[in-house]
Structure formats: C-alpha cells, structure tokens
Design a protein around this motif. Structure first.
Motif, PDB file in Angstrom:
ATOM      1  N   VAL A  64       0.872  -1.183   0.000  1.00 11.80           N
ATOM      2  CA  VAL A  64       0.000   0.000   0.000  1.00 11.80           C
ATOM      3  C   VAL A  64       0.905   1.228   0.000  1.00 11.80           C
ATOM      4  O   VAL A  64       1.638   1.467   0.952  1.00 11.80           O
ATOM      5  CB  VAL A  64      -0.938   0.022   1.217  1.00 11.80           C
ATOM      6  CG1 VAL A  64      -1.846   1.251   1.163  1.00 11.80           C
ATOM      7  CG2 VAL A  64      -1.775  -1.247   1.274  1.00 11.80           C
ATOM      8  N   MET A  65       0.851   1.982  -1.081  1.00 10.88           N
ATOM      9  CA  MET A  65       1.760   3.115  -1.267  1.00 10.88           C
ATOM     10  C   MET A  65       0.981   4.425  -1.308  1.00 10.88           C
ATOM     11  O   MET A  65       0.052   4.584  -2.113  1.00 10.88           O
ATOM     12  CB  MET A  65       2.560   2.956  -2.564  1.00 10.88           C
ATOM     13  CG  MET A  65       3.446   4.142  -2.914  1.00 10.88           C
ATOM     14  SD  MET A  65       4.071   4.007  -4.598  1.00 10.88           S
ATOM     15  CE  MET A  65       5.054   2.528  -4.443  1.00 10.88           C
ATOM     16  N   ASP A  66       1.353   5.355  -0.462  1.00 15.04           N
ATOM     17  CA  ASP A  66       0.772   6.695  -0.500  1.00 15.04           C
ATOM     18  C   ASP A  66       1.538   7.553  -1.505  1.00 15.04           C
ATOM     19  O   ASP A  66       2.759   7.694  -1.394  1.00 15.04           O
ATOM     20  CB  ASP A  66       0.835   7.347   0.878  1.00 15.04           C
ATOM     21  CG  ASP A  66      -0.321   6.938   1.768  1.00 15.04           C
ATOM     22  OD1 ASP A  66      -1.433   6.791   1.243  1.00 15.04           O
ATOM     23  OD2 ASP A  66      -0.099   6.744   2.976  1.00 15.04           O
ATOM     24  N   ASN A  83      -3.554  13.953  -4.083  1.00 19.02           N
ATOM     25  CA  ASN A  83      -2.798  12.801  -3.606  1.00 19.02           C
ATOM     26  C   ASN A  83      -3.614  11.541  -3.853  1.00 19.02           C
ATOM     27  O   ASN A  83      -4.823  11.592  -4.102  1.00 19.02           O
ATOM     28  CB  ASN A  83      -2.412  12.942  -2.134  1.00 19.02           C
ATOM     29  CG  ASN A  83      -3.624  12.995  -1.229  1.00 19.02           C
ATOM     30  OD1 ASN A  83      -4.753  13.187  -1.687  1.00 19.02           O
ATOM     31  ND2 ASN A  83      -3.421  12.819   0.057  1.00 19.02           N
ATOM     32  N   ALA A  84      -2.942  10.396  -3.779  1.00 18.10           N
ATOM     33  CA  ALA A  84      -3.604   9.138  -4.115  1.00 18.10           C
ATOM     34  C   ALA A  84      -2.957   8.006  -3.328  1.00 18.10           C
ATOM     35  O   ALA A  84      -1.956   8.190  -2.632  1.00 18.10           O
ATOM     36  CB  ALA A  84      -3.517   8.873  -5.618  1.00 18.10           C
ATOM     37  N   VAL A  85      -3.557   6.830  -3.448  1.00 20.57           N
ATOM     38  CA  VAL A  85      -2.999   5.619  -2.850  1.00 20.57           C
ATOM     39  C   VAL A  85      -2.996   4.534  -3.920  1.00 20.57           C
ATOM     40  O   VAL A  85      -3.940   4.424  -4.709  1.00 20.57           O
ATOM     41  CB  VAL A  85      -3.814   5.185  -1.608  1.00 20.57           C
ATOM     42  CG1 VAL A  85      -5.265   4.895  -1.964  1.00 20.57           C
ATOM     43  CG2 VAL A  85      -3.180   3.973  -0.949  1.00 20.57           C
ATOM     44  N   TYR A  87      -2.293   0.373  -4.746  1.00 17.93           N
ATOM     45  CA  TYR A  87      -2.172  -0.985  -4.231  1.00 17.93           C
ATOM     46  C   TYR A  87      -1.526  -1.847  -5.318  1.00 17.93           C
ATOM     47  O   TYR A  87      -2.033  -1.894  -6.452  1.00 17.93           O
ATOM     48  CB  TYR A  87      -3.545  -1.562  -3.878  1.00 17.93           C
ATOM     49  CG  TYR A  87      -4.289  -0.775  -2.821  1.00 17.93           C
ATOM     50  CD1 TYR A  87      -4.207  -1.124  -1.482  1.00 17.93           C
ATOM     51  CD2 TYR A  87      -5.082   0.326  -3.165  1.00 17.93           C
ATOM     52  CE1 TYR A  87      -4.893  -0.405  -0.508  1.00 17.93           C
ATOM     53  CE2 TYR A  87      -5.760   1.051  -2.197  1.00 17.93           C
ATOM     54  CZ  TYR A  87      -5.660   0.676  -0.875  1.00 17.93           C
ATOM     55  OH  TYR A  87      -6.336   1.391   0.078  1.00 17.93           O
ATOM     56  N   SER A 108       6.760   3.983  -7.138  1.00 13.30           N
ATOM     57  CA  SER A 108       6.382   5.243  -6.499  1.00 13.30           C
ATOM     58  C   SER A 108       6.607   6.425  -7.433  1.00 13.30           C
ATOM     59  O   SER A 108       5.723   7.285  -7.584  1.00 13.30           O
ATOM     60  CB  SER A 108       7.179   5.428  -5.211  1.00 13.30           C
ATOM     61  OG  SER A 108       6.934   6.708  -4.650  1.00 13.30           O
ATOM     62  N   ASN A 135      -9.650   6.845 -11.817  1.00 11.33           N
ATOM     63  CA  ASN A 135      -8.934   5.781 -11.099  1.00 11.33           C
ATOM     64  C   ASN A 135      -8.653   4.598 -12.012  1.00 11.33           C
ATOM     65  O   ASN A 135      -7.565   4.003 -11.965  1.00 11.33           O
ATOM     66  CB  ASN A 135      -9.753   5.322  -9.891  1.00 11.33           C
ATOM     67  CG  ASN A 135      -9.840   6.385  -8.808  1.00 11.33           C
ATOM     68  OD1 ASN A 135      -8.981   7.258  -8.720  1.00 11.33           O
ATOM     69  ND2 ASN A 135     -10.871   6.311  -7.999  1.00 11.33           N
ATOM     70  N   VAL A 156      -5.923   1.882  -7.914  1.00  9.60           N
ATOM     71  CA  VAL A 156      -5.446   3.241  -7.680  1.00  9.60           C
ATOM     72  C   VAL A 156      -6.652   4.077  -7.267  1.00  9.60           C
ATOM     73  O   VAL A 156      -7.686   4.056  -7.930  1.00  9.60           O
ATOM     74  CB  VAL A 156      -4.786   3.854  -8.942  1.00  9.60           C
ATOM     75  CG1 VAL A 156      -4.303   5.272  -8.648  1.00  9.60           C
ATOM     76  CG2 VAL A 156      -3.637   2.984  -9.424  1.00  9.60           C
ATOM     77  N   GLU A 157      -6.515   4.804  -6.161  1.00 10.36           N
ATOM     78  CA  GLU A 157      -7.621   5.616  -5.666  1.00 10.36           C
ATOM     79  C   GLU A 157      -7.128   7.022  -5.348  1.00 10.36           C
ATOM     80  O   GLU A 157      -6.167   7.195  -4.602  1.00 10.36           O
ATOM     81  CB  GLU A 157      -8.217   5.004  -4.391  1.00 10.36           C
ATOM     82  CG  GLU A 157      -8.856   3.630  -4.583  1.00 10.36           C
ATOM     83  CD  GLU A 157     -10.169   3.684  -5.322  1.00 10.36           C
ATOM     84  OE1 GLU A 157     -10.769   4.782  -5.388  1.00 10.36           O
ATOM     85  OE2 GLU A 157     -10.599   2.631  -5.828  1.00 10.36           O
ATOM     86  N   LYS A 159      -7.308  10.213  -3.257  1.00  8.18           N
ATOM     87  CA  LYS A 159      -7.750  10.416  -1.883  1.00  8.18           C
ATOM     88  C   LYS A 159      -8.328  11.806  -1.659  1.00  8.18           C
ATOM     89  O   LYS A 159      -9.399  11.954  -1.076  1.00  8.18           O
ATOM     90  CB  LYS A 159      -6.571  10.187  -0.927  1.00  8.18           C
ATOM     91  CG  LYS A 159      -6.087   8.750  -0.876  1.00  8.18           C
ATOM     92  CD  LYS A 159      -4.822   8.615  -0.046  1.00  8.18           C
ATOM     93  CE  LYS A 159      -5.034   9.014   1.394  1.00  8.18           C
ATOM     94  NZ  LYS A 159      -3.809   8.829   2.212  1.00  8.18           N
TER      95      LYS A 159
END
Length: 246
Positions: A64-66, A83-85, A87, A108, A135, A156-157, A159
């Motif tokens: 899980v990458m911010d 920003n996003a997160v 997986y 990243s 997304n 990909v989401e 945030k």
C-alpha cells in the motif's frame, strides 16, 4: 595445534548456518550462483551452496503506497493538489529483481508522474465527478508500465483534491445557485399541479351546481369552528332587494 581445527569447525558451522534459509508463505527467494540467476525458490526451507550462491528475498504481499500531493494543472487551467494511494503486488519475483533496481521506489516515482499526466487531461468538474473513470485510467496506465517488472497494480484511488481558496468560494456559490434553481423548479411544478387539480375540480363542479352549494356549506362549517372569526355571508343584489320589498 588444537586451535586450527577449532577455528575451521567454527567457520564450517557459520557457513552452514548462513546457507540455511527459511522463507515464509508470502516470500520467495531469487537465487544467484556466482552472479548468474538460477531460479526462484520457496516458501519453506532453502539450502544455499556456501560462498557460491546468494539469495534476494522478495515479498509477495500487497503493498500500500501513498502518493504524496502532486501539483496538477487541469485542462481548464486550474491549479490543484491531488494525492492518491496505490495498491500493488509482485507477481514475478525474478523480474522484480532482474529488470529494475528497486521496484518499490520505481513504482512510487511512476505513480507520481502518471498522476500528474493523466489528471492534466481532465477539466476540474470532470476530475471531481468522474473519479471512478480516472482511477481506472490511472490503474491501466500504471499496470502497463510496471508489467515488465513483474508488478501488478491492483487498484489506484484518488484520496483528496485540494482546491484553491477562491475556487472553493466559486464552487460554493455555484452549488448554492443550483440548489435555489432546483427549489424554484420544484415550487413551480407544485403550483402547476395544484392549478391543474383546481381546474379539474372546477370543471366537475360546473357540471353539477348542487356540488358547489355543498362545498359552500362545508366551507362555512369550517369557518364557524373558529369563534374569533367574523363571518360575512355574500348575497346577491336580487336577494337583498327582495328582502326590502317584504
């Protein structure tokens, strides 16, 4: 005379200990023999040839990458921070080791550049209302570029979208105006339906004069229930004239 065998024994024991590896269920070991790739082993007990073989451990669980906030200029020239997160997980350990130096860092950096590139193709309203599509587009682009590394992008989401203060005010005014517009439309629809029903009722009453008289008496009865009201009975001039003649 007795120290040399003891030293050799200690060295042999240390080599044996270092040659035995235990990998968990979610781990795999990429094996190199004299610098050449020989295969992937694990999970469980792994025995390496001392000195000749080396192992690089790879984690197969989902990462899980911010993605830190990125400055994005939308298609309609609005500057926002997004920003996003992300997986993702390693599907082919050998590629994750052989094809890229650090797959986590590479993913990243790729996520940050892709986020700016994709979001720059949308207007602000689209960015806020079509998050699901954006997304999905981000996931497709990232997945195609990380596939040679043996990395699979699961999701990909986005945030948070940080808007400028003046843009927030403008959107608040726009939302308020939209609410007022809808309220007026609903009120107008109600008035139109009410007028339609009154028109239908008047047509029914016009066909039967007795119905009008009954409705008139019902209205008087309702008014009479409130003793504070002064009731004025409307009468035609003909009735008043007849009253005085008598």
């Amino acid at each position: 005379m007795f120290q040399l065998p003891l030293v050799l024994l200690v060295l042999i024991v240390m080599l044996l200990i270092n040659s035995v590896k235990i990998l968990r269920e979610y781990e795999r070991g990429v094996i190199f023999r004299l610098g050449r790739y020989t295969g992937v082993r694990g999970p469980g007990l792994i025995i390496l040839v001392p000195v000749l073989e080396k192992m690089v451990k790879v984690n197969l669980r989902t990462f899980v990458m911010d993605v830190p906030p990125q400055d994005v200029i939308t298609k309609d020239n609005v500057s926002v921070k997004v920003n996003a997160v992300v997986y993702f997980r390693v599907m082919e350990p050998s590629k994750a080791v052989l094809e890229v130096e650090d797959f986590y860092y590479a993913t990243s950096q790729l996520a940050q550049t892709t986020l700016r590139s994709i979001l720059g193709q949308f207007e602000l309203d689209e960015m806020l209302s079509n998050r699901e599509k954006i997304n999905h587009d981000l996931q497709d682009v990232l997945d195609s570029q990380t596939d040679p590394w043996g990395v699979k992008i699961s999701a990909v989401e986005m945030k948070h979208v940080d808007l400028p203060t003046e843009m927030q005010r403008a959107m608040a005014k726009q939302a308020e105006a939209e609410r007022e517009r809808r309220a007026k439309i609903i009120n107008a629809d109600g008035e139109m339906q009410s007028a339609q029903k009154l028109h239908e009722a008047s047509e029914i009453m016009a066909q039967n004069p007795l119905t009008i008289q009954i409705r008139y008496l019902q209205t008087l009865n309702q008014i009479a229930n409130d003793k504070t009201n002064t009731i004025v009975f409307p009468m035609s001039l003909d009735n008043i004239t007849n009253l005085f003649k008598k």
